[in-house]
Design an enzyme around this catalytic site. Structure first.
Site, PDB file in Angstrom:
ATOM      1  N   CYS A  23       1.021   6.705  -6.943  1.00  0.00           N
ATOM      2  CA  CYS A  23       0.787   5.675  -6.835  1.00  0.00           C
ATOM      3  C   CYS A  23       1.324   5.053  -8.335  1.00  0.00           C
ATOM      4  CB  CYS A  23      -0.877   6.096  -7.385  1.00  0.00           C
ATOM      5  SG  CYS A  23      -1.878   6.397  -5.535  1.00  0.00           S
ATOM      6  N   HIS A  27       2.281   0.573  -2.821  1.00  0.00           N
ATOM      7  CA  HIS A  27       2.151   0.788  -1.642  1.00  0.00           C
ATOM      8  C   HIS A  27       0.759   0.347  -1.713  1.00  0.00           C
ATOM      9  CE1 HIS A  27       0.463   3.521  -4.699  1.00  0.00           C
ATOM     10  NE2 HIS A  27      -0.423   3.717  -4.019  1.00  0.00           N
ATOM     11  N   HIS A  29      -3.311   1.041   0.844  1.00  0.00           N
ATOM     12  CA  HIS A  29      -4.021   2.435   1.669  1.00  0.00           C
ATOM     13  C   HIS A  29      -4.874   1.698   2.720  1.00  0.00           C
ATOM     14  CE1 HIS A  29      -3.514   5.518  -1.082  1.00  0.00           C
ATOM     15  NE2 HIS A  29      -3.479   4.277  -2.008  1.00  0.00           N
ATOM     16  N   HIS A  67      -6.688  -7.007   1.836  1.00  0.00           N
ATOM     17  CA  HIS A  67      -5.196  -7.338   2.443  1.00  0.00           C
ATOM     18  C   HIS A  67      -4.468  -8.510   1.637  1.00  0.00           C
ATOM     19  CE1 HIS A  67      -6.035  -6.636   7.074  1.00  0.00           C
ATOM     20  NE2 HIS A  67      -4.731  -6.000   6.784  1.00  0.00           N
ATOM     21  N   GLU A 112      -9.257   7.037  -0.384  1.00  0.00           N
ATOM     22  CA  GLU A 112      -7.484   5.877  -0.315  1.00  0.00           C
ATOM     23  C   GLU A 112      -7.070   6.918   1.018  1.00  0.00           C
ATOM     24  OE1 GLU A 112      -6.820   6.286  -4.138  1.00  0.00           O
ATOM     25  OE2 GLU A 112      -5.095   8.359  -3.408  1.00  0.00           O
TER      26      GLU A 112
HETATM   27 ZN   LIG Z   1      -2.182   4.883  -4.406  1.00  0.00          ZN
END
Ligand SMILES: [Zn+2]
Length: 123
Positions: A23, A27, A29, A67, A112
């Site tokens: 993490c 990236h 989720h 978003h 997540e």
């Molecule tokens: Zn993450």
């Protein structure tokens, strides 16, 4: 005690600071967000609170996150955008709009993945 729960979701990107693991890279989720409200007494019509009110209030909060690259948001410039802190952020925002004498937000859970979630709750 009565407890209601609504579920919604949001797609966001994040990048954890001061964290060694996957993490720390940018990236995203698809978070599943659960919001719990509780109360001791029902309205005369037998409901605690209209689900729609909880959903609408939650959507208004989620709209600010969905978003987005969370690290860019003012709040998450100070606070690491972990699932724990996302849950707390949503909890704090919702208690402003939903809490009253009869009903209070009791817990927000941010999933997540299908197998990992973090919650923020106040007893
Ligand atoms: Zn993450």
């Amino acid at each position: 005690m009565y407890e209601l729960k609504i579920i919604t979701q949001m797609a966001c990107a994040h990048q954890l600071r001061e964290f060694e693991g996957r993490c720390e890279n940018l990236h995203g989720h698809n978070w599943k967000i659960e919001v719990f409200v509780t109360g001791e007494e029902l309205e005369p019509n037998g409901i605690l609170i209209d689900f729609k009110r909880v959903k609408t209030a939650t959507e208004e909060v989620i709209d600010k996150l969905d978003h987005k690259f969370l690290n860019d948001l003012e709040y998450f410039k100070q606070v690491n955008p972990s699932s724990e802190n996302i849950a707390r952020y949503i909890f704090r925002a919702l208690e402003q709009t939903l809490n009253n004498e009869m009903v209070r937000v009791s817990k927000v859970t941010a999933w997540e993945s299908d197998t990992a979630c973090a919650s923020y709750a106040e007893p």
